[in-house]
Design a protein around this motif. Sequence first.
Motif, PDB file in Angstrom:
ATOM      1  N   THR A  78       0.831  -1.196   0.000  1.00 38.32           N
ATOM      2  CA  THR A  78       0.000   0.000   0.000  1.00 38.32           C
ATOM      3  C   THR A  78       0.867   1.248   0.000  1.00 38.32           C
ATOM      4  O   THR A  78       0.560   2.228  -0.651  1.00 38.32           O
ATOM      5  CB  THR A  78      -0.897  -0.003   1.253  1.00 38.32           C
ATOM      6  N   VAL A  85       1.958   2.212  -3.500  1.00 39.76           N
ATOM      7  CA  VAL A  85       0.841   2.799  -4.254  1.00 39.76           C
ATOM      8  C   VAL A  85       0.632   4.236  -3.787  1.00 39.76           C
ATOM      9  O   VAL A  85       0.495   5.151  -4.589  1.00 39.76           O
ATOM     10  CB  VAL A  85      -0.456   1.991  -4.073  1.00 39.76           C
ATOM     11  N   ASP A  86       0.638   4.414  -2.479  1.00 40.05           N
ATOM     12  CA  ASP A  86       0.493   5.746  -1.884  1.00 40.05           C
ATOM     13  C   ASP A  86       1.514   6.724  -2.451  1.00 40.05           C
ATOM     14  O   ASP A  86       1.178   7.823  -2.879  1.00 40.05           O
ATOM     15  CB  ASP A  86       0.741   5.655  -0.372  1.00 40.05           C
ATOM     16  N   ALA A  87       2.768   6.289  -2.453  1.00 39.95           N
ATOM     17  CA  ALA A  87       3.852   7.160  -2.918  1.00 39.95           C
ATOM     18  C   ALA A  87       3.683   7.490  -4.394  1.00 39.95           C
ATOM     19  O   ALA A  87       3.875   8.626  -4.818  1.00 39.95           O
ATOM     20  CB  ALA A  87       5.201   6.490  -2.660  1.00 39.95           C
ATOM     21  N   PHE A 145       0.866   7.493  -6.137  1.00 42.09           N
ATOM     22  CA  PHE A 145      -0.284   8.386  -6.281  1.00 42.09           C
ATOM     23  C   PHE A 145       0.102   9.823  -5.954  1.00 42.09           C
ATOM     24  O   PHE A 145      -0.241  10.749  -6.666  1.00 42.09           O
ATOM     25  CB  PHE A 145      -1.405   7.945  -5.332  1.00 42.09           C
ATOM     26  N   THR A 146       0.813   9.971  -4.852  1.00 44.77           N
ATOM     27  CA  THR A 146       1.175  11.316  -4.409  1.00 44.77           C
ATOM     28  C   THR A 146       2.100  11.987  -5.424  1.00 44.77           C
ATOM     29  O   THR A 146       1.897  13.141  -5.800  1.00 44.77           O
ATOM     30  CB  THR A 146       1.846  11.250  -3.031  1.00 44.77           C
ATOM     31  N   GLU A 160       7.536  -0.580 -11.569  1.00 39.45           N
ATOM     32  CA  GLU A 160       6.934  -1.338 -10.467  1.00 39.45           C
ATOM     33  C   GLU A 160       5.830  -0.609  -9.706  1.00 39.45           C
ATOM     34  O   GLU A 160       4.770  -1.192  -9.463  1.00 39.45           O
ATOM     35  CB  GLU A 160       8.004  -1.854  -9.501  1.00 39.45           C
ATOM     36  N   LEU A 190       3.850   1.654 -10.708  1.00 40.54           N
ATOM     37  CA  LEU A 190       2.662   1.730 -11.547  1.00 40.54           C
ATOM     38  C   LEU A 190       1.989   0.371 -11.603  1.00 40.54           C
ATOM     39  O   LEU A 190       0.770   0.263 -11.688  1.00 40.54           O
ATOM     40  CB  LEU A 190       3.027   2.229 -12.946  1.00 40.54           C
ATOM     41  N   GLY A 191       2.806  -0.671 -11.515  1.00 40.65           N
ATOM     42  CA  GLY A 191       2.240  -2.010 -11.409  1.00 40.65           C
ATOM     43  C   GLY A 191       1.401  -2.126 -10.153  1.00 40.65           C
ATOM     44  O   GLY A 191       0.344  -2.754 -10.149  1.00 40.65           O
ATOM     45  N   VAL A 198      -0.231   0.301  -8.819  1.00 44.71           N
ATOM     46  CA  VAL A 198      -1.489   0.990  -9.086  1.00 44.71           C
ATOM     47  C   VAL A 198      -2.418   0.085  -9.897  1.00 44.71           C
ATOM     48  O   VAL A 198      -3.619  -0.014  -9.621  1.00 44.71           O
ATOM     49  CB  VAL A 198      -1.247   2.329  -9.829  1.00 44.71           C
ATOM     50  N   SER A 199      -1.828  -0.609 -10.868  1.00 39.69           N
ATOM     51  CA  SER A 199      -2.695  -1.492 -11.659  1.00 39.69           C
ATOM     52  C   SER A 199      -3.203  -2.645 -10.801  1.00 39.69           C
ATOM     53  O   SER A 199      -4.322  -3.117 -10.967  1.00 39.69           O
ATOM     54  CB  SER A 199      -1.986  -1.961 -12.937  1.00 39.69           C
ATOM     55  N   TRP A 231      -3.934  -2.312  -7.713  1.00 40.68           N
ATOM     56  CA  TRP A 231      -5.029  -1.694  -6.949  1.00 40.68           C
ATOM     57  C   TRP A 231      -6.320  -1.739  -7.785  1.00 40.68           C
ATOM     58  O   TRP A 231      -7.377  -2.090  -7.297  1.00 40.68           O
ATOM     59  CB  TRP A 231      -4.648  -0.255  -6.604  1.00 40.68           C
ATOM     60  N   ARG A 246      -4.274  11.459   3.662  1.00 40.09           N
ATOM     61  CA  ARG A 246      -4.308  11.436   2.199  1.00 40.09           C
ATOM     62  C   ARG A 246      -5.582  10.858   1.610  1.00 40.09           C
ATOM     63  O   ARG A 246      -5.571  10.041   0.711  1.00 40.09           O
ATOM     64  CB  ARG A 246      -3.099  10.666   1.686  1.00 40.09           C
ATOM     65  N   ASP A 268      -6.161  11.096  -2.183  1.00 38.34           N
ATOM     66  CA  ASP A 268      -5.436  10.181  -3.063  1.00 38.34           C
ATOM     67  C   ASP A 268      -6.236   8.917  -3.321  1.00 38.34           C
ATOM     68  O   ASP A 268      -6.049   8.246  -4.321  1.00 38.34           O
ATOM     69  CB  ASP A 268      -4.100   9.772  -2.434  1.00 38.34           C
ATOM     70  N   TRP A 269      -7.068   8.589  -2.386  1.00 37.86           N
ATOM     71  CA  TRP A 269      -7.752   7.305  -2.461  1.00 37.86           C
ATOM     72  C   TRP A 269      -9.220   7.442  -2.790  1.00 37.86           C
ATOM     73  O   TRP A 269      -9.928   6.452  -2.887  1.00 37.86           O
ATOM     74  CB  TRP A 269      -7.611   6.575  -1.121  1.00 37.86           C
ATOM     75  N   VAL A 320      -4.036  11.390 -10.776  1.00 37.19           N
ATOM     76  CA  VAL A 320      -3.282  10.217 -11.159  1.00 37.19           C
ATOM     77  C   VAL A 320      -3.799   9.483 -12.390  1.00 37.19           C
ATOM     78  O   VAL A 320      -3.022   9.143 -13.273  1.00 37.19           O
ATOM     79  CB  VAL A 320      -3.263   9.210  -9.993  1.00 37.19           C
ATOM     80  N   ILE A 363      -1.770   7.380 -15.802  1.00 36.80           N
ATOM     81  CA  ILE A 363      -1.712   5.930 -15.891  1.00 36.80           C
ATOM     82  C   ILE A 363      -2.386   5.467 -17.170  1.00 36.80           C
ATOM     83  O   ILE A 363      -1.861   4.640 -17.912  1.00 36.80           O
ATOM     84  CB  ILE A 363      -2.401   5.298 -14.670  1.00 36.80           C
ATOM     85  N   LEU A 411       0.833   3.052 -18.488  1.00 39.99           N
ATOM     86  CA  LEU A 411       0.280   1.708 -18.625  1.00 39.99           C
ATOM     87  C   LEU A 411       0.183   1.285 -20.073  1.00 39.99           C
ATOM     88  O   LEU A 411       0.508   0.167 -20.433  1.00 39.99           O
ATOM     89  CB  LEU A 411      -1.092   1.622 -17.959  1.00 39.99           C
ATOM     90  N   TRP A 432       0.147  -2.796 -20.199  1.00 43.89           N
ATOM     91  CA  TRP A 432      -0.638  -3.313 -19.083  1.00 43.89           C
ATOM     92  C   TRP A 432      -2.116  -3.292 -19.387  1.00 43.89           C
ATOM     93  O   TRP A 432      -2.855  -4.137 -18.955  1.00 43.89           O
ATOM     94  CB  TRP A 432      -0.370  -2.514 -17.811  1.00 43.89           C
ATOM     95  N   LEU A 470      -4.320  -6.462 -18.847  1.00 45.67           N
ATOM     96  CA  LEU A 470      -5.465  -6.493 -17.944  1.00 45.67           C
ATOM     97  C   LEU A 470      -6.733  -6.851 -18.702  1.00 45.67           C
ATOM     98  O   LEU A 470      -7.562  -7.606 -18.209  1.00 45.67           O
ATOM     99  CB  LEU A 470      -5.637  -5.140 -17.253  1.00 45.67           C
ATOM    100  N   LEU A 492      -8.937  -0.494 -18.298  1.00 50.44           N
ATOM    101  CA  LEU A 492      -8.223   0.766 -18.147  1.00 50.44           C
ATOM    102  C   LEU A 492      -8.500   1.670 -19.326  1.00 50.44           C
ATOM    103  O   LEU A 492      -7.611   2.087 -20.048  1.00 50.44           O
ATOM    104  CB  LEU A 492      -6.729   0.497 -18.013  1.00 50.44           C
TER     105      LEU A 492
END
Lengths: 108, 144
Positions: free
Chosen positions: A3, A6-8, A10-11, A76, A78-79, A81-82, A84, B83, B86-87, B114, B118, B123, B128, B132, B140
């Motif tokens: 997590t 992913v957090d990093a 995203f930020t 990695e 971004l992987g 994120v995918s 997620w 955050r 972000d989510w 974001v 992506i 992606l 990807w 996917l 995506l």
Amino acid sequence: MSTASVDAAFTALADPTRREVVRLLATTPTVTASELSRRLPLTRQALAKHLGALAAAGLVSGARAGRETRYELTPEPLGAVSAWLDGVGAAWEHRLAALERLADETGA
Amino acid sequence: MATTTTGVTRDVVLPVANDRAWELVTEQEHLERWLAPEVDIELERGGRIEIRLEDGSARAGTVETVEHGRELAFRWHPDRPERREDWESTVRITLEPAVAGTRIVVVESLGAGVPQAIASAALCAWGWERRLTAIGLGTLAPVG
């Protein structure tokens, strides 16, 4: 895929300039801040800072080449994120299957 | 480009009429049998939605759209302080007529920022998206 990564990612990617840098790096093997400054309306210094932020999030990695640092994209995070997104998709499949069972049970 | 977001789309056809399908996707007693074990929802624009998932984690958010018989949309995020933005993601549940009942389409889109990077750059560059799609997981594609 943690997590935290992913957090990093995203930020780091919340910034539009950094997204543009990632976009450019996706089609270029490596770049330096100077090379980027010829393609984006920003100074070399500003771009070096953005590349540093992307590196901190693990999205790019830099290697010294003479006086400059050459960066390449490292996929990695971004992987992550995918992954997620995969998780979100799997959750909805599970939920919609339950909804379908409920509709079958309770009828029209 | 600036308006695209990345989302996940899933759908199912329920063998029931639109009225019944709308009840199933909006009423608490039904939602608690398929969405999550605990669901609190104020079914109006701006209303609160609070959910507890199977794993005990909580999600909270705000209802954005309630169009009777057609669409329910809400924003939600994990119920934790750090955050949040972000989510945050948007869930849009739409009802469409189908041959044998009512099609329920769910699109969950990631929050601002974001996703477009992506979706449109990284992606795609690594394939990807194709991967996917090939295994039938994330879609995506630009949505909304």
